[in-house]
Design a protein around this motif. Structure first.
Motif, short mmCIF file in Angstrom:
data_model
loop_
_atom_site.label_atom_id
_atom_site.label_comp_id
_atom_site.label_asym_id
_atom_site.label_seq_id
_atom_site.Cartn_x
_atom_site.Cartn_y
_atom_site.Cartn_z
N UNK A 264 106.67 -9.67 64.41
CA UNK A 264 106.16 -9.64 63.02
C UNK A 264 107.25 -9.21 62.05
N UNK A 265 108.31 -8.62 62.56
CA UNK A 265 109.44 -8.19 61.74
C UNK A 265 109.13 -7.03 60.80
N UNK B 24 102.94 -12.41 57.34
CA UNK B 24 102.15 -13.57 56.94
C UNK B 24 102.21 -14.65 58.01
N UNK B 25 103.43 -14.89 58.50
CA UNK B 25 103.60 -15.92 59.51
C UNK B 25 102.75 -15.59 60.73
N UNK B 26 102.75 -14.34 61.10
CA UNK B 26 102.00 -13.92 62.28
C UNK B 26 100.50 -14.14 62.07
N UNK B 27 100.02 -13.72 60.92
CA UNK B 27 98.58 -13.87 60.64
C UNK B 27 98.19 -15.35 60.62
N UNK B 112 117.24 -15.37 59.51
CA UNK B 112 116.66 -16.33 58.56
C UNK B 112 115.18 -16.55 58.83
N UNK B 113 114.53 -15.58 59.51
CA UNK B 113 113.14 -15.78 59.91
C UNK B 113 112.22 -15.97 58.71
N UNK B 114 112.54 -15.30 57.59
CA UNK B 114 111.67 -15.48 56.42
C UNK B 114 111.84 -16.88 55.83
N UNK B 120 108.53 -23.84 56.95
CA UNK B 120 107.32 -24.33 57.64
C UNK B 120 106.21 -24.60 56.64
N UNK B 121 106.03 -23.68 55.70
CA UNK B 121 104.97 -23.84 54.71
C UNK B 121 105.19 -25.08 53.86
#
Ligand code: HEM
Ligand code: SF4
Ligand code: FES
Lengths: 296, 141
Positions: A264-265, B24-27, B112-114, B120-121
């Motif tokens: 989740x970072x 957010x990505x996780x949710x 660069x995960x964010x 993706x969005x």
């Protein structure tokens, strides 16, 4: 109203004596004093309003709770209006509030320079070090709460015992027994290897990461980012041999070890020391897999 | 240790105020994953219940078997078409973010995960919008 009580009132009180010198007919001296006082109050309120807008005072909303005092057992937020100074940190503002307004306001702090790790708070919805957070970087009112997902002992003080237990569970100390022969001989580490573990050595045990992690919140046995990072620091250190590294990976791959992390970072986001925690956890996951994969 | 207080709602909601991209990505990934599971079972249920005419060649040839009529009936509904667009969006996001998570597991591009989440969005949105004409053809709205 609480604003007025909490503003330092020295200048106003000093002026009060001059109002009753000429006692002639008409309104009684007391009435005139009251009038002048009312005028001054209006004046002051206007000034307070203006300075708020100029961000000359900092409006702190601080979580308060004290289980030992009746009447403070119900958590609440107290407002403090602290005069702003350039360079003021959240910790500075809290210290001012405690020293000038309410000596019972309780929080941990020591070094004031982001090395002791004692003042991680939940400031405006995020885990931060009080001493490392500039008031000027925050939107007011500045809301200061104890770290979430830890038990509150009093006000901003949380119980760190569980966090420390997790830190100790990964054996956070160098334990190579195969030492160099000579008494004074040094144990060398290559520059590259030092570079590899550099970031992981910076942890100050503040607990911000653990508090930000909602996996840790749901699974009390999860080792947590800081402890795993500690394990990384030693597992990746070449001065410890292969056997020790395996031993460390065995701790990491337990049920509540690295595999709990769901990338989740959050921890990486809040770490005041900018340690790439998620990256380290992921690397240990891969090391653990590699250790168990046998192609035969 | 002195007794300590459970902060209840302050704790729970306080925690959720500042979401970072990774969270957010996780949710969204959880959410879309479970929607896909839900769809999968609905899909199986609908199809297996529509197989009644199996073996009845005449009806099938005439296009009057339950399978054909059920599907034509469903596809004739505006709501179903909208849900299909939604399903595509959910699936595309889950796949793209799933690839992002696999990259993260391989240790590629963690810094660069964010950005990869935002990409993706955006790509999901683009594909979804582009799919609308196809999904919406010939439906009496
Ligand atoms: C190419 C297609 C897909 C890819 C690349 C993909 C990738 C992933 C990945 C990497 C995860 C793990 C997330 C994590 O580490 O937390 C995951 C979870 C999940 N996926 Fe997929 N997936 C795909 C298709 C699907 C489909 C078709 C379904 C449903 C039928 C599905 C349902 C789920 C569910 C329920 C989870 C678990 C969510 C949770 O953790 O609660 N996925 N997916
Ligand atoms: S890893 Fe970072 S956030 Fe976690 S305890 Fe160490 S310094 Fe604090
Ligand atoms: S007071 Fe030491 S880290 Fe903030």
């Amino acid at each position: 109203m609480s604003t007025q009580q909490e503003q330092p009132t020295d200048a106003d009180d000093a002026g009060t004596g001059q109002a009753d010198d000429a006692a002639d007919a008409g309104p009684s001296p007391q009435d005139r004093r009251m009038d002048k006082k009312a005028d001054r109050r209006i004046e002051r309120e206007r000034a307070a309003g203006a300075t708020d807008a100029d961000a000359e005072t900092v409006h702190l909303k601080v979580f308060r709770y004290d289980p030992e005092v009746e009447g403070k057992q119900e958590p609440r937020f107290d407002d403090f209006h602290v005069p702003f100074e350039k360079g003021m940190t959240v910790l500075d503002a809290l210290i001012y509030a405690r020293d000038e307004f309410d000596p019972s306001l309780t929080f941990r702090h020591s070094c004031r320079q982001a090395v002791c790790g004692s003042d991680a708070f939940f400031v405006n919805g995020r885990q931060r070090l009080g001493c490392q957070t500039q008031i000027s970087d925050l939107d007011g009112p500045v809301r200061v709460e104890p770290l979430p997902h830890q038990d509150v002992v009093k006000d901003l003080v949380v119980d760190m015992e569980h966090f420390y237990e997790q830190m100790h569970a990964v054996e956070p100390y160098f334990q190579e027994e195969d030492l160099p022969d000579g008494d004074l001989e040094e144990q060398y580490q290559t520059r590259e290897n030092r570079e590899k573990v550099k970031m992981s050595t910076r942890c100050i045990w503040c607990g911000a990461c653990m508090s930000s992690c909602n996996i840790a919140a749901g699974d009390n046995e999860y080792l947590g980012p800081a402890a795993i990072n500690k394990a990384y620091r030693f597992a990746m250190d070449d001065r410890e041999g292969e056997e020790l590294k395996e031993h460390r990976l065995r701790i990491m791959e337990q049920e509540h070890g690295v595999w709990r992390c769901q990338t989740q970072f959050s921890c990486t986001e809040v770490c005041p020391k900018d340690i790439p925690l998620t990256e380290h956890i992921q690397e240990l996951k891969r090391e653990a897999v590699k250790k168990n994969l046998k192609f035969w | 240790m002195s007794e300590s207080y459970n902060r209840g709602l302050i704790e729970d909601f306080g925690r959720w105020r500042e979401f970072a991209p990774g969270m957010w990505a996780w949710i969204l990934h959880k959410f879309t994953g479970w929607i896909l599971i839900g769809y999968l079972f609905t899909h199986i249920a609908v199809l297996s219940n529509a197989l009644g005419a199996a073996g009845n060649e005449a009806k099938i040839a005439a296009g009057e078997d339950i399978y054909t009529t059920t599907l034509q009936g469903l596809e004739g509904l505006f709501l179903i078409r909208v849900l299909e667009v939604g399903l595509l969006a959910v699936a595309v996001f889950h796949i793209l973010n799933g690839v992002r998570l696999l990259m993260i597991d391989l240790g590629i591009g963690l810094e660069a995960q964010d950005k990869s989440f935002y990409i993706s969005l955006v790509v999901t949105a683009a594909i979804t919008v582009a799919s609308v004409p196809t999904f919406m053809t010939g439906v009496g709205a």
